[in-house]
Design an enzyme around this catalytic site. Structure first.
Site, short mmCIF file in Angstrom:
data_model
loop_
_atom_site.label_atom_id
_atom_site.label_comp_id
_atom_site.label_asym_id
_atom_site.label_seq_id
_atom_site.Cartn_x
_atom_site.Cartn_y
_atom_site.Cartn_z
N THR A 157 0.87 -1.20 0.00
CA THR A 157 0.00 0.00 0.00
C THR A 157 0.90 1.25 0.00
OG1 THR A 157 -0.24 -0.10 2.41
CG2 THR A 157 -2.00 -1.07 1.10
N LYS A 173 4.52 -6.77 3.96
CA LYS A 173 4.19 -5.37 3.64
C LYS A 173 3.86 -4.66 4.96
CE LYS A 173 0.73 -3.32 3.29
NZ LYS A 173 -0.07 -2.43 4.21
N GLU A 231 6.91 5.00 7.41
CA GLU A 231 6.49 6.26 6.81
C GLU A 231 7.34 7.44 7.29
OE1 GLU A 231 2.41 6.17 7.91
OE2 GLU A 231 1.79 5.14 6.08
N THR A 239 1.33 -6.49 13.15
CA THR A 239 2.17 -5.47 12.62
C THR A 239 1.74 -5.07 11.24
OG1 THR A 239 3.46 -7.43 12.16
CG2 THR A 239 4.41 -5.89 13.67
N ASN A 262 0.72 11.40 6.76
CA ASN A 262 -0.51 11.02 7.46
C ASN A 262 -1.50 12.15 7.62
OD1 ASN A 262 -0.25 8.12 8.11
ND2 ASN A 262 1.69 8.85 8.95
#
Lengths: 386, 386
Positions: B146, B168, B257, B179, B381
């Site tokens: 993703t 992933k 991220e 996770t 985010n």
């Protein structure tokens, strides 16, 4: 707000530059010539500042006459030297004010690690007793600031008495107890037997329900002194203290490092207050919820994630309702699609965001207070140098 | 890394675009013609994805033949329709592969809330049985991504057998269990009675010791299938599985991220492994520690704050030693000043940061894995749209 601040009778203040910081005020005193009823609550962090154990001792007899605060250096992880320095400040002030050392509650706030420049401080304290004034509450409030951008003061009238609160804090603030430095003063009569319960009840609903970055400071202190001059109904005083603590709590959250929105999460119709608080904190502390609020994104998926990760929560997905402001965004296990745009607009147009989670499993509720997570928070804390 | 990937015997793969995402691959299958020994661990989030309960049922007999994954939409908070859709995908695949539905473990990852475009998916699944290949493991790995920026695959030889892992995950990753999505396949012989213990031991030391943003995903799954073709010593297999899980865990943390540094916190000489893990997580999850690492600031004060806030920790401040890389920065309750510049340089010059906390209260240790907090995390985010 400073213009409308009322000062309770019997308290004198000082705030000055003493030489810990380069230029800004860094030393403050609050003093009452008469012995006050007093209570205090401290951080639960095991690596607490060296002034904290001295304060814990001082408060045992529920009697105080002074608060003394240094800012710029936290006096944390400074060992025996740090403890001795904190005691020297207390003893010097006791000498200047001609009161017992054990009637003084000391605090320090600022950088962790370095020793206080104790000789500079003690020299600078010469004659502080002569410089106290009823007019200097604001100077005291300025002297306790570190990364705060705003003075945090608030007063409330309760019967014939006055309740004044002065606070500092904008980062490293979380759950446990405490939060930051908060000094509360009143000229109301409060019995020593009742003062701790009054304080702890108000703290639970305000500072202990507040969370900026999940980190728990090493120096947090909330303390209350009353000079016992005006009789006030206990319930009225309790209500005023609740209100004052909540106002200061909201001011701190508003001034949180880098925050653009405050977030108020109310969990209602829950099986217990405790569960409502845990669920509320899980939401208000979630970095994904915080960044969604920052981005004005009605991302209710992150809210249900934060509810679901509370393993001990009694969750009935069919009954769960989530509101952003007045808009129901999730009900009957699905998005209320017609409210999506309204919710987005609500997030875009307001800087005080209310999230309501109706668990519909019981009758208890609790509200917690926090803020969003922004690039500026990272910038402030990534580039704050030790 | 893909060039050196070995594929265990007995497994076939598929990864393709089916129409959930606009263009990128969004549908993947792993298939074994023979029944495999199998185990799986799932998120503890109560708002788990609708495929999760189907997977929990499927794994009960410790036997699987296929994994099926859709990406782009998480199928979370989608109620009875969502559950039925997940079952339809499983049943369709069972029909295509001519295997029992209960031998298939399904997962979905992506945005929370919307329903899957089920008709598009079922139509796109026509003939998938004919398109499986031993050469398509990388396509499967791509299909489950993703916000990941990198394919995460790793293989290890253990005796005559091969162990392959595909994962992933880059955000909403934390403690509880899980996770993210992790698929582990081997042609080693593993008895059904032993497979769950093997998997859970490895997961505890890797994925359960990893934390990116303290949020716990609603869809996390780690699953292992073995086609039982090569006899391998149990200890050797356990060691290889540990190593594989740790490699994947480190790849996920590296791809977190916005992360610029990975952070590995080892708490040693502790009274128990459990306490070592709690202390390690408190450090690796602290926003103030994370931003300090980002800013290459050897701010040990934030590390002691994070240790001190673990109320249940057995802390002896006199014994505590903190190291950044090889440099002792805190010992005997004070900063080791001569190591400050070296520590700063260590943080500036490395992107895999090791923090060691020696409690010196016992003999147990544990390592946890995380990453720093950057403006980019907030940006990703704050502006990811639902």
């Amino acid at each position: 707000m400073e213009n409308t601040i009322a000062i309770p009778k019997g308290f004198y203040f000082l705030g000055k530059h003493i030489g810990i910081k380069k230029q800004k005020k860094d030393f403050g005193v609050v003093y009452s010539p008469e012995e006050c009823s007093a209570s205090a609550m401290f951080t639960k962090n095991q690596f607490c500042g060296e002034p904290i154990p001295i304060g814990r001792e001082a408060i045992k007899d529920k009697c105080l006459q002074a608060f003394v605060v240094t800012s710029g250096i936290a006096n944390v992880a400074t060992g025996a030297v740090g403890r001795a320095n904190a005691q020297k400040i207390v003893d010097k002030l006791a000498n200047e004010l001609e009161i017992p050392s054990q009637n003084i509650l000391p605090s320090s706030t600022g950088i962790i690690g370095p020793q206080l420049p104790i000789d500079t401080i003690l020299t600078g304290m010469d004659g502080v007793g002569d410089n106290l004034s009823r007019l200097n509450a604001k100077e005291f409030a300025e002297a306790i600031m570190t990364t705060d951008t705003k003075v945090k003061m608030h007063s409330i009238k309760v019967g014939g008495a006055t309740l004044l609160g002065i606070a500092k804090g904008s980062g490293m603030i979380e759950p446990n107890m405490a939060t930051m430095l908060v000094y509360l003063m009143s000229d109301a009569v409060v019995e020593k037997e009742e003062i701790h319960e009054l304080l702890s009840n108000s703290v639970e609903k305000s500072f202990n329900s507040m969370s900026i970055d999940t980190d728990t400071s090493t120096s947090d202190t909330v303390a209350l002194m009353t000079s016992n001059l005006y009789e006030v109904k206990k319930e009225a005083f309790a209500k005023a203290l609740d209100e004052l603590c909540l106002s200061l709590c909201k001011e701190i959250v508003k001034d949180a490092e880098g925050a653009k929105h405050t977030i108020e999460v109310t969990v209602t119709n829950c099986i217990s207050k405790k569960e409502a608080k845990i669920i509320g904190k899980s939401i208000v502390n979630s970095p994904l919820v915080k960044t969604a609020v920052y981005g004005a994104d009605p991302n209710w998926g992150r809210i249900i994630m934060a509810i679901g990760k509370v393993e001990e929560a009694h969750l009935d997905k069919d009954k769960l309702i989530i509101k952003l402001g007045e808009h129901i965004i999730f009900q009957n296990q699905q998005e209320i699609t017609e409210n999506f745009e309204k919710s987005k607009e609500y997030l875009q147009k307001n800087d005080e965001i209310k999230i309501t989670v109706m668990m519909n499993t019981g009758v208890e509720e609790h509200t917690v207070y926090g803020c969003d997570l922004t690039e500026e928070y990272v910038e402030i804390n990534g580039h704050y140098t030790t």
